[in-house]
Every structure is written in structure tokens, then in C-alpha cells.
Design a protein around this motif. Sequence first.
Motif, short mmCIF file in Angstrom:
data_model
loop_
_atom_site.label_atom_id
_atom_site.label_comp_id
_atom_site.label_asym_id
_atom_site.label_seq_id
_atom_site.Cartn_x
_atom_site.Cartn_y
_atom_site.Cartn_z
N GLY A 50 0.80 -1.22 0.00
CA GLY A 50 0.00 0.00 0.00
C GLY A 50 0.83 1.27 0.00
N SER A 51 2.14 1.14 0.29
CA SER A 51 3.04 2.30 0.28
C SER A 51 4.47 1.76 0.16
N ALA A 52 5.39 2.68 -0.16
CA ALA A 52 6.79 2.25 -0.25
C ALA A 52 7.30 1.80 1.12
N ALA A 53 6.89 2.54 2.16
CA ALA A 53 7.34 2.18 3.52
C ALA A 53 6.86 0.78 3.90
N GLU A 54 5.62 0.45 3.52
CA GLU A 54 5.10 -0.88 3.81
C GLU A 54 5.87 -1.95 3.02
N ALA A 55 6.26 -1.61 1.79
CA ALA A 55 6.98 -2.59 0.95
C ALA A 55 8.32 -2.98 1.57
N VAL A 56 8.98 -2.04 2.25
CA VAL A 56 10.33 -2.33 2.75
C VAL A 56 10.34 -3.01 4.12
N GLU A 57 9.18 -3.08 4.77
CA GLU A 57 9.14 -3.75 6.08
C GLU A 57 9.60 -5.19 5.93
N GLY A 58 10.64 -5.57 6.67
CA GLY A 58 11.09 -6.96 6.64
C GLY A 58 11.92 -7.33 5.42
N ALA A 59 12.24 -6.36 4.56
CA ALA A 59 13.02 -6.68 3.36
C ALA A 59 14.50 -6.81 3.70
N ASP A 60 15.17 -7.82 3.08
CA ASP A 60 16.63 -7.91 3.20
C ASP A 60 17.30 -6.95 2.23
N LEU A 61 16.60 -6.72 1.10
CA LEU A 61 17.17 -5.89 0.03
C LEU A 61 16.11 -4.89 -0.42
N VAL A 62 16.48 -3.62 -0.49
CA VAL A 62 15.58 -2.57 -0.97
C VAL A 62 16.12 -2.07 -2.31
N LEU A 63 15.43 -2.41 -3.39
CA LEU A 63 15.84 -1.98 -4.73
C LEU A 63 15.01 -0.78 -5.15
N THR A 64 15.65 0.22 -5.74
CA THR A 64 14.92 1.37 -6.26
C THR A 64 15.24 1.55 -7.73
N MET A 65 14.22 1.89 -8.54
CA MET A 65 14.38 2.16 -9.98
C MET A 65 13.51 3.36 -10.30
N LEU A 66 14.02 4.55 -10.00
CA LEU A 66 13.24 5.78 -10.01
C LEU A 66 13.77 6.75 -11.07
N PRO A 67 12.99 7.79 -11.41
CA PRO A 67 13.38 8.63 -12.55
C PRO A 67 14.72 9.35 -12.39
N ALA A 68 14.98 9.99 -11.26
CA ALA A 68 16.17 10.85 -11.16
C ALA A 68 16.62 11.00 -9.70
N GLY A 69 17.77 11.68 -9.51
CA GLY A 69 18.38 11.79 -8.19
C GLY A 69 17.46 12.27 -7.08
N PRO A 70 16.69 13.37 -7.30
CA PRO A 70 15.82 13.85 -6.21
C PRO A 70 14.81 12.80 -5.76
N HIS A 71 14.30 12.00 -6.70
CA HIS A 71 13.34 10.94 -6.31
C HIS A 71 14.04 9.91 -5.42
N VAL A 72 15.29 9.58 -5.79
CA VAL A 72 16.01 8.55 -5.02
C VAL A 72 16.32 9.08 -3.61
N LEU A 73 16.78 10.33 -3.53
CA LEU A 73 17.12 10.87 -2.21
C LEU A 73 15.87 10.99 -1.33
N ASP A 74 14.75 11.44 -1.92
CA ASP A 74 13.50 11.52 -1.15
C ASP A 74 13.11 10.13 -0.64
#
Length: 295
Positions: A50-74
Motif C-alpha cells: 500500500g506504500s513504499a514504507a510498507e513494501a520495505v518492512e522486513g526486506a533484506d534488500l531494498v531496490l529502487t528504480m526511479l526517474p532521477a536523483g531527487p526521487h532517489v534521495l527523497d
Amino acid sequence: MIHDIAFVGLGNMGGPMAAHLAAAGYRVTGYDLAATARARAAARGVAVAGSAAEAVEGADLVLTMLPAGPHVLDAYRELTTAAARGALFADCSTIAVADARAAADLARAAGHRAVDAPVSGGVAGAEAAGLTFMVGADDADFAAVQPVLAAMGRRIVHCGASGAGQAAKICNNMILGVSMVAVSEAFVLGERLGLSHQALFDVASAASGQCWALTSNCPVPGPVPTSPANRDYAAGFAAALMAKDLGLAADAANATAVPAELGRRAAELFADFARGENAGLDFSAIIHALRKEPA
Ligand code: NAD
């Protein structure tokens, strides 16, 4: 060993990448701001949170594939507090080297581990699990992430410490942008000199002018039937993404006081070309701007 993967950013690249991880047997929980991207990923075996925060709960690995630097830092500012301590963060987006290092610093400050792992190969490579990954990581983190990346790609190159993957990516794409301009200028000059496209291709492809921009992504229709020029320049690798990557290279050249005169000029040419309706065309369509005719 990594079992639980959070995948944030399920767009043109992230969607098929996450699907390959699910098909390889990892437990993949994904999230994207766009409902269409979430639905497409769900149809391909990705559990959608339901949200990015919910997706990472309990994850061993957090992968991001986002448009640009500001999105990644946020995303890192939010997700490094939501993830379990010690999680491995791996960003596959194409972003500035300085942003990649800042993202890794955010992750480490919160007690996590971090690698940068940008890709080349485009949407076709993501669909075919044929990407090349350029990885900036310490040895232990590289060893941990390598098998996961291998489920999405064919070549995994350890380029050095944090930021080295992004450095390799923008240096490679600076070569590509400059060489596409050079190949296109040669075809335009050949046209004015009465040389056929095929004749120039037959000579240059077997001589010292040989390069990927000529032999795989030839900017004129005919000599390489699979190149985007044969299908009205449908991307392929979109001109807007080339403009973005050359902009990152020019910023890095500024930060390091490197002249990179051709890289900077290619950045200007692609930035001008990719404004407006040309943005989604394959970057080889730059040849129209070099002939000074509409694409
Ligand atoms: P895309 O726009 O198709 O996908 C990005 C996705 O991120 C979108 O679906 C968007 O909704 C989502 N998003 C944005 N902010 C978010 C957030 N805060 N939380 C969750 N989701 C969020 O872009 P793409 O083509 O998949 O490219 C992704 C990255 O890969 C870019 O950095 C690009 O430069 C790089 N890249 C693209 C290609 C290519 O050919 N498309 C090739 C190599 C590298």
C-alpha cells in the motif's frame, strides 16, 4: 542470503526487473506511485504494498528504480527509517555520482548497507533479463547483491566503491552520445558528397570508424535492418534519456574540472533535440537535427 526484496519504482524498467526477481523465486513486494504500474507488476507476480514504507518492512534488500536523483534521495530519506536495520539498499536508477554517494551515506547513517547498480540495455534488456549492471559497492555487499542482479541481467561488473557504478554509466553514455553524433555527421557529410549510406556503412563498419552507434543503432535506415531508423525512430533508447545522461556527465565534468568538450557539446545538442515532441524518439534521430530538418 537475500530472500525478501522490496522493489520501489515499477515503471518501464522496474516493472520487468521486479517480475524477473519474482520468477526467480524471491519474495518481491513492490510499490509505485502510479496505479497502472502497480497493476502491471501485480499481473506479473509481484506482491504490491500500500506504500513504499510498507513494501520495505522486513526486506533484506531494498531496490529502487526511479526517474532521477531527487526521487532517489527523497525515497531514501523515508525508507531508511522504515527498513529493518542492516538491510541492503541498491539503487539501479541513473543519477549523479554525488547523489549516489549521498544516498549511500543516508543508508549507512541509518545502520544499513548500500550499493549503486545502474544499468544499460534499456527496456528490451529489462524484459529479456539481459541488462548490464555497473556496481559501486564494497566487496561484501557486491557478493551479496550479485546473485540478485544476475536474475535480471547478463553482465554484472564491480566498478569500485560507492558511486563507481554511476561513474561508469555516465562515462559509457558520454562515449555513446558523442559517437552517435559523430556517426550521424559522417552520414550527413557522405550524403552531401554523393556517397550512398550503404557504401559508407560497408567501409566504416569494417574499418576504424566501427562502433556500436554505427553497427547496431545505425542512424539511417537500410544498412542495419534492426536499428530504430527503420521504424521511424521508435525507441530504442529515448533521446530524452540520452539528454539526461549527458547532462549528468557534463555536471560531473564541471565538478571535476574536466574539459570534455565533445561530451558537453553532445549534451547541448541532445538537450535541444529532446525538447518537446522528439523526446520519445530514439536518440539516433539526432541525425535530423544535424541535417537541420524536422525529425
Ligand atoms: P519510468 O518513468 O518508466 O519509471 C519510473 C517509475 O518510478 C514510474 O512508474 C513512477 O511512477 C515511479 N516513481 C516515481 N517516484 C516514485 C516514488 N517516490 N515512489 C514510488 N514510485 C515512484 O522510468 P524508467 O524508464 O523505468 O527509468 C527508471 C530509471 O532507469 C531512470 O533513472 C532511467 O534514467 C534509468 N534507465 C532507463 C533506461 C530506459 O531505456 N528506459 C535505460 C537505462 C537506465
